[in-house]
Design an enzyme around this catalytic site. Structure first.
Site, PDB file in Angstrom:
ATOM      1  N   HIS A  88       0.810  -1.217   0.000  1.00  0.00           N
ATOM      2  CA  HIS A  88       0.000   0.000   0.000  1.00  0.00           C
ATOM      3  C   HIS A  88       0.843   1.267   0.000  1.00  0.00           C
ATOM      4  O   HIS A  88       0.408   2.296  -0.524  1.00  0.00           O
ATOM      5  CB  HIS A  88      -0.929  -0.007   1.226  1.00  0.00           C
ATOM      6  CG  HIS A  88      -1.825   1.189   1.312  1.00  0.00           C
ATOM      7  ND1 HIS A  88      -2.908   1.362   0.473  1.00  0.00           N
ATOM      8  CD2 HIS A  88      -1.797   2.288   2.133  1.00  0.00           C
ATOM      9  CE1 HIS A  88      -3.518   2.495   0.775  1.00  0.00           C
ATOM     10  NE2 HIS A  88      -2.868   3.079   1.762  1.00  0.00           N
ATOM     11  N   ASP A  89       2.032   1.215   0.583  1.00  0.00           N
ATOM     12  CA  ASP A  89       2.860   2.420   0.715  1.00  0.00           C
ATOM     13  C   ASP A  89       4.307   2.107   0.335  1.00  0.00           C
ATOM     14  O   ASP A  89       5.219   2.235   1.152  1.00  0.00           O
ATOM     15  CB  ASP A  89       2.775   2.952   2.148  1.00  0.00           C
ATOM     16  CG  ASP A  89       3.389   4.341   2.302  1.00  0.00           C
ATOM     17  OD1 ASP A  89       3.542   5.026   1.278  1.00  0.00           O
ATOM     18  OD2 ASP A  89       3.714   4.722   3.438  1.00  0.00           O
ATOM     19  N   LEU A  90       4.522   1.695  -0.905  1.00  0.00           N
ATOM     20  CA  LEU A  90       5.871   1.376  -1.361  1.00  0.00           C
ATOM     21  C   LEU A  90       6.634   2.682  -1.575  1.00  0.00           C
ATOM     22  O   LEU A  90       6.346   3.441  -2.491  1.00  0.00           O
ATOM     23  CB  LEU A  90       5.817   0.565  -2.657  1.00  0.00           C
ATOM     24  CG  LEU A  90       7.160   0.059  -3.172  1.00  0.00           C
ATOM     25  CD1 LEU A  90       7.825  -0.882  -2.162  1.00  0.00           C
ATOM     26  CD2 LEU A  90       6.998  -0.647  -4.520  1.00  0.00           C
TER      27      LEU A  90
END
Length: 251
Positions: free
Chosen positions: A181-183
């Protein structure tokens, strides 16, 4: 990409008392007390060895188990972001245990480790219900002798071979249908053996490969590098490094 290590299967056990529910890997913790998911518990044991600031505080723990083996863990409490986080910063609507943030991340970490992906080991999670809402915490393994890409690139450059390895690792996660979700540059670690790891899978999930989320993941990471190159003094990143990463991803 580095060959995956043989992973010991997660042996799950549960603890429940009243509105407190915990699940843990008994290979990592022989007997869980729910207060082990509180930072104050580890502070009283002088086992806190560091922290990191994000939406909340992430605590780094070093503690000897009953066999005298040092265990390095990361403890995180789940916080909301955005405007709603200013009102109910750590409370979520309860729609079933398996849908809680901590249970989902624990389960995803377990699946990724079983697939041999370089991600933290799930150790334990806790859910505390209050009415229609819950609060959640997660304990996972700490990647030893590692730093994130922001920390590394604020001091040194890395060569094309390592950029390509980062791309290969991201591709390996995508091939297993793992959506991060938050690379971003903070969630990619490199250890002292140049092994690449991905961390922080809150709101991650397994998705169908027919959708365009892999491209969106990469676009988010590129934005992260560009943002850090403006924010961090002497950030050792150039656009050509992105092409090296893509070469590894596409190889």
């Amino acid at each position: 990409m580095n060959q995956p290590a043989i992973v010991k299967p997660c042996h799950e056990k549960t603890y429940q008392q009243g509105q407190v529910y915990c699940q843990y890997d008994s290979n990592e913790i022989s007997s869980l007390a729910p207060e082990m998911l509180d930072s104050e518990y580890w502070q009283q044991k002088n086992a806190i060895v560091g922290s990191a600031q994000g939406r909340g505080t992430t605590w780094f723990i070093a503690d000897e188990n009953s066999f005298g083996i040092l265990q390095n863990w990361v403890l995180r409490h789940y916080y909301r972001g955005g405007l709603i986080g200013k009102v109910i910063n750590d409370q979520y609507l309860f729609t079933g245990m398996k849908n809680t943030r901590s249970a989902r991340e624990f389960s995803l970490l377990k699946s990724m480790r079983a697939a041999g992906l370089p991600a933290p080991k799930p150790v334990a999670f806790r859910v505390i219900r209050k009415g229609l809402f819950y609060r959640a915490d997660l304990l996972s393994s700490r990647i030893e002798n590692a730093d994130d890409l922001v920390g590394i690139l604020s001091k040194n450059t890395i060569n094309d071979a390592l950029w390509q390895e980062i791309g290969k690792v991201i591709k390996a996660f995508h091939q297993q249908r793992i959506y991060h979700h938050d690379l971003n540059a903070h969630n990619i670690l490199i250890d002292d053996k140049n092994k690449v790891w991905l961390i922080d899978f809150d709101q991650g999930e397994q998705r169908e490969n027919k959708l365009k989320w892999p491209e969106d993941n990469l676009a988010r990471l590129l934005r992260s590098f560009r943002k850090e190159s403006v924010r961090v003094p002497n950030f050792q990143w150039q656009e050509k490094n992105w092409q090296a990463l893509l070469n590894g991803y596409q190889s």
